[in-house]
Write an enzyme that holds these catalytic residues in place. Structure first.
Site, PDB file in Angstrom:
ATOM      1  N   ARG A  16       3.091  -5.571 -12.056  1.00 40.87           N
ATOM      2  CA  ARG A  16       4.810  -5.720 -11.885  1.00 40.87           C
ATOM      3  C   ARG A  16       5.049  -6.884 -11.195  1.00 40.87           C
ATOM      4  O   ARG A  16       6.408  -7.416 -11.531  1.00 40.87           O
ATOM      5  CB  ARG A  16       5.225  -4.388 -11.432  1.00 40.87           C
ATOM      6  CG  ARG A  16       5.199  -3.397 -12.344  1.00 40.87           C
ATOM      7  CD  ARG A  16       5.418  -1.915 -11.621  1.00 40.87           C
ATOM      8  NE  ARG A  16       4.151  -1.608 -10.687  1.00 40.87           N
ATOM      9  CZ  ARG A  16       4.215  -0.495 -10.027  1.00 40.87           C
ATOM     10  NH1 ARG A  16       5.274   0.574 -10.288  1.00 40.87           N
ATOM     11  NH2 ARG A  16       3.163  -0.054  -9.266  1.00 40.87           N
ATOM     12  N   ASN A 170       7.301  10.089  -1.476  1.00 46.19           N
ATOM     13  CA  ASN A 170       5.788  10.034  -0.807  1.00 46.19           C
ATOM     14  C   ASN A 170       5.844   8.341  -0.138  1.00 46.19           C
ATOM     15  O   ASN A 170       5.939   7.563  -1.195  1.00 46.19           O
ATOM     16  CB  ASN A 170       4.767  10.248  -1.702  1.00 46.19           C
ATOM     17  CG  ASN A 170       3.512   9.758  -1.267  1.00 46.19           C
ATOM     18  OD1 ASN A 170       3.240   9.389  -0.236  1.00 46.19           O
ATOM     19  ND2 ASN A 170       2.405   9.803  -2.299  1.00 46.19           N
TER      20      ASN A 170
HETATM   21  C1  UD1 Z   1       1.910   5.005  -4.906  1.00 42.59           C
HETATM   22  C2  UD1 Z   1       2.012   6.605  -5.229  1.00 42.59           C
HETATM   23  C3  UD1 Z   1       3.420   7.023  -5.028  1.00 42.59           C
HETATM   24  C4  UD1 Z   1       4.201   6.851  -3.701  1.00 42.59           C
HETATM   25  C5  UD1 Z   1       4.000   5.094  -3.686  1.00 42.59           C
HETATM   26  C6  UD1 Z   1       4.564   4.624  -2.119  1.00 42.59           C
HETATM   27  C7  UD1 Z   1       0.123   7.294  -6.107  1.00 42.59           C
HETATM   28  C8  UD1 Z   1      -0.520   7.675  -7.505  1.00 42.59           C
HETATM   29  N1  UD1 Z   1       1.275   7.146  -6.139  1.00 42.59           N
HETATM   30  O1  UD1 Z   1       2.660   4.661  -6.237  1.00 42.59           O
HETATM   31  O2  UD1 Z   1       3.552   8.529  -4.651  1.00 42.59           O
HETATM   32  O3  UD1 Z   1       5.542   6.896  -3.564  1.00 42.59           O
HETATM   33  O4  UD1 Z   1       2.623   4.487  -3.673  1.00 42.59           O
HETATM   34  O5  UD1 Z   1       4.789   3.345  -2.382  1.00 42.59           O
HETATM   35  O6  UD1 Z   1      -0.679   6.987  -5.322  1.00 42.59           O
HETATM   36  N2  UD1 Z   1      -4.636   0.826  -5.762  1.00 42.59           N
HETATM   37  C9  UD1 Z   1      -5.720   0.410  -5.609  1.00 42.59           C
HETATM   38  N3  UD1 Z   1      -6.737   0.944  -6.448  1.00 42.59           N
HETATM   39  C10 UD1 Z   1      -6.269   1.580  -7.771  1.00 42.59           C
HETATM   40  C11 UD1 Z   1      -4.763   1.784  -7.655  1.00 42.59           C
HETATM   41  C12 UD1 Z   1      -4.024   1.554  -6.625  1.00 42.59           C
HETATM   42  O7  UD1 Z   1      -6.437   0.020  -4.602  1.00 42.59           O
HETATM   43  O8  UD1 Z   1      -6.855   1.992  -8.476  1.00 42.59           O
HETATM   44  C13 UD1 Z   1      -3.809   0.047  -4.700  1.00 42.59           C
HETATM   45  C14 UD1 Z   1      -2.538  -0.734  -4.773  1.00 42.59           C
HETATM   46  O9  UD1 Z   1      -3.197  -2.057  -4.514  1.00 42.59           O
HETATM   47  C15 UD1 Z   1      -1.415  -0.580  -3.808  1.00 42.59           C
HETATM   48  C16 UD1 Z   1      -1.712   0.816  -3.464  1.00 42.59           C
HETATM   49  O10 UD1 Z   1      -2.920   1.187  -4.049  1.00 42.59           O
HETATM   50  O11 UD1 Z   1      -1.706  -1.652  -2.952  1.00 42.59           O
HETATM   51  C17 UD1 Z   1      -0.674   1.830  -4.421  1.00 42.59           C
HETATM   52  O12 UD1 Z   1      -0.713   1.429  -5.686  1.00 42.59           O
HETATM   53  P1  UD1 Z   1       0.620   1.298  -6.654  1.00 42.59           P
HETATM   54  O13 UD1 Z   1      -0.136   1.207  -7.772  1.00 42.59           O
HETATM   55  O14 UD1 Z   1       1.368   0.430  -5.981  1.00 42.59           O
HETATM   56  O15 UD1 Z   1       1.090   2.667  -6.635  1.00 42.59           O
HETATM   57  P2  UD1 Z   1       2.593   3.201  -6.674  1.00 42.59           P
HETATM   58  O16 UD1 Z   1       2.836   3.321  -8.215  1.00 42.59           O
HETATM   59  O17 UD1 Z   1       3.686   2.453  -5.889  1.00 42.59           O
HETATM   60 CA    CA Z   2       3.167   0.511  -4.718  1.00 39.90          CA
END
Ligand code: UD1
Ligand code: CA
Length: 456
Positions: A16, A170
């Site tokens: 995004r 969250n």
């Molecule tokens: C996530 C939470 C959501 C919360 C929000 C807070 C989940 C499913 N959802 O959503 O409930 O409100 O954060 O900001 O967890 N990442 C990895 N590996 C992956 C996927 C993500 O390392 O396979 C890391 C990303 O780099 C990022 C973090 O995890 O730093 C969060 O991932 P992101 O895709 O931004 O989650 P949100 O949709 O924001």
């Molecule tokens: Ca996020």
């Protein structure tokens, strides 16, 4: 005391953001967001910190260096799958693990500490850090039971319209009993709208198994901002900017307009220094006491002494002493070293040069690759001619020398101690100590010639 570990999630691409730079490396107030997160965790003094890397793994590791250990998530299957990658490093340890997303740069050490304390006190297996959001769009929502107990988290994309109206979100930060965390992660499924393994599902699973789960609500939503796109990045930058400004103001720095002053998180500024509007203090800059910076000065990776003024000027990777005045409209380029009580006036460019105590370059000059002693006066319009088209050469001006206006000093050349250079000279040979050099055509006056011209 319970051992504490930390896992930071930083493997995502950050689609995004629409960027060639991986999301967690985007800077907020000059520091990559994941580094803010790690620095705040380090403030807790936890035992081990494991960062989950994937997209841009090498760059993330290079940025964080030995501040963290790393576990690779080769394929990004979701936040639960990301945490699982830490199992081989910390899976069999007893203690409490805090998990933080690498894209929440504003979360404070104090808040994480309060979360851990709450978690340990309640004896919960999982505690989720939540906040009440004005606009919860995009965040996971906390679903509570009739008695207010936490049941589970539901992601925006999986939420019913009714669930979407919930404003408790969250924050993406959690505390878990470490062993329980890794056991429960194995039970997380990806049967949701995104086909991902969600970390917050651990909370729902534990709740359904009648394990104690809890939430710690932080009152300041702004510190839990998750940066998913550039609009939120700007918001995070604004919050961080004001937070940094507040810290300096509380330490005795006057900031005339905090909204219009940009200070890197790594900068240090002394008491009674005044920052005027439009000023940018970037990188690892250190500024002493009682300075006046701005309006509209940009200072990057530089060190400035006490009681120095930098007025509407640019200073890059340089050192400036005390009681020195720079500007308005000066450009101090990298590797310059200006001593105490130096004056650099308007439209002066200094590059890779040293100027000793009390020396002055007051107007319209270029000083490049020069070694200028102390109490030297460089007249208006002086140029150090440092470049012959192939190589750069050094100009040396010794103590107490006086360079007349509009002189060219063709390097390599030395003007000796206490010597004078006559205005308008082009100096191609060394000038001995205490002598006067005149390097210009002699003037010839043709008496009455003007009348002749006027007759034509
Ligand atoms: C996530 C939470 C959501 C919360 C929000 C807070 C989940 C499913 N959802 O959503 O409930 O409100 O954060 O900001 O967890 N990442 C990895 N590996 C992956 C996927 C993500 O390392 O396979 C890391 C990303 O780099 C990022 C973090 O995890 O730093 C969060 O991932 P992101 O895709 O931004 O989650 P949100 O949709 O924001
Ligand atoms: Ca996020």
């Amino acid at each position: 005391m319970t051992n504490t570990y930390a896992v930071v999630l930083a493997a995502g691409q950050g689609t995004r953001m629409k960027s060639d730079l991986y999301k967690v490396l985007h800077p907020v107030c000059g520091i990559p967001m994941v580094e803010h997160v790690i620095d705040h965790i380090r403030g807790l003094g936890t035992g081990r910190i494991v960062t989950i890397v994937g997209h841009g793994a090498e760059m993330v590791e290079e940025t964080l260096g030995d501040k963290s250990e790393y576990a690779l998530q080769a394929e990004q299957l979701g936040t639960a799958h990301a945490v699982q990658q830490a199992e081989k490093l910390i899976g069999d340890l007893d203690g409490t693990t805090i998990v933080v997303c690498g894209d929440t740069p504003l979360i404070r050490s104090e808040t994480m500490e309060a979360l851990i304390e709450h978690h340990n006190k309640t004896g919960a297996k999982a505690t989720i850090l939540t906040a009440d959001a004005d606009d919860p769009t995009g965040y996971g929502r906390i679903i509570r039971g009739e008695e207010g107990q936490v049941l589970r988290n539901v992601e925006q994309k999986d939420a019913t319209p009714e669930e979407q109206r919930v404003t408790e979100i969250n924050t993406g930060t959690y505390c878990f009993d470490n062993r329980t965390l890794f056991e429960t992660l194995k039970k997380v499924k990806n049967d949701n709208n995104q086909g991902e393994y969600y970390l917050p599902d651990v909370v729902g699973i534990l709740q359904s198994e009648n394990a104690l789960v809890s939430a710690y609500v932080t009152s300041d939503f702004s510190e839990t901002i998750g940066v998913n796109d550039r609009v939120v990045l700007a918001e995070a930058e604004r919050v961080m900017r004001l937070r940094i400004a507040e810290k300096h103001m509380r330490n005795g720095v006057t900031i005339i307009s905090p909204e219009n002053t940009y200070i890197s998180a790594a900068a240090e500024i002394g008491r009674d220094t005044v920052l005027q509007p439009g000023t940018m203090i970037e990188g690892h800059t250190v500024i002493g006491d009682k300075c006046i910076i701005g309006p509209n000065s940009q200072i990057i990776d530089s060190e400035i002494g006490d009681a120095t003024t930098v007025h509407s000027s640019v200073v890059l990777s340089s050192r400036i002493g005390s009681s020195t005045a720079v500007g308005p409209f000066a450009h101090i380029r990298p590797d310059s070293d200006l001593g105490d009580s130096v004056k650099i006036g308007n439209f002066v460019e200094v590059k890779k040069s040293t100027l000793g105590e009390g020396s002055k370059v007051s107007h319209l000059s270029y000083i490049g690759d020069a070694k200028v002693g102390s109490h030297v006066n460089v007249g208006c319009g002086t140029i150090t001619v440092n470049y012959d088209g192939t190589n750069k050469h050094i100009t040396t001006i010794e103590d107490d020398a006086f360079i007349g206006c509009n002189s060219n000093l063709i390097a390599p050349v030395t003007v000796g101690k206490g010597a004078y250079v006559a205005a308008g000279s082009t100096i191609t040979q060394n000038v001995p100590e205490s002598s006067l050099a005149i390097g210009r055509a002699r003037q010839e006056n043709k008496e009455g010639y003007a009348n002749k011209l006027n007759q034509k």
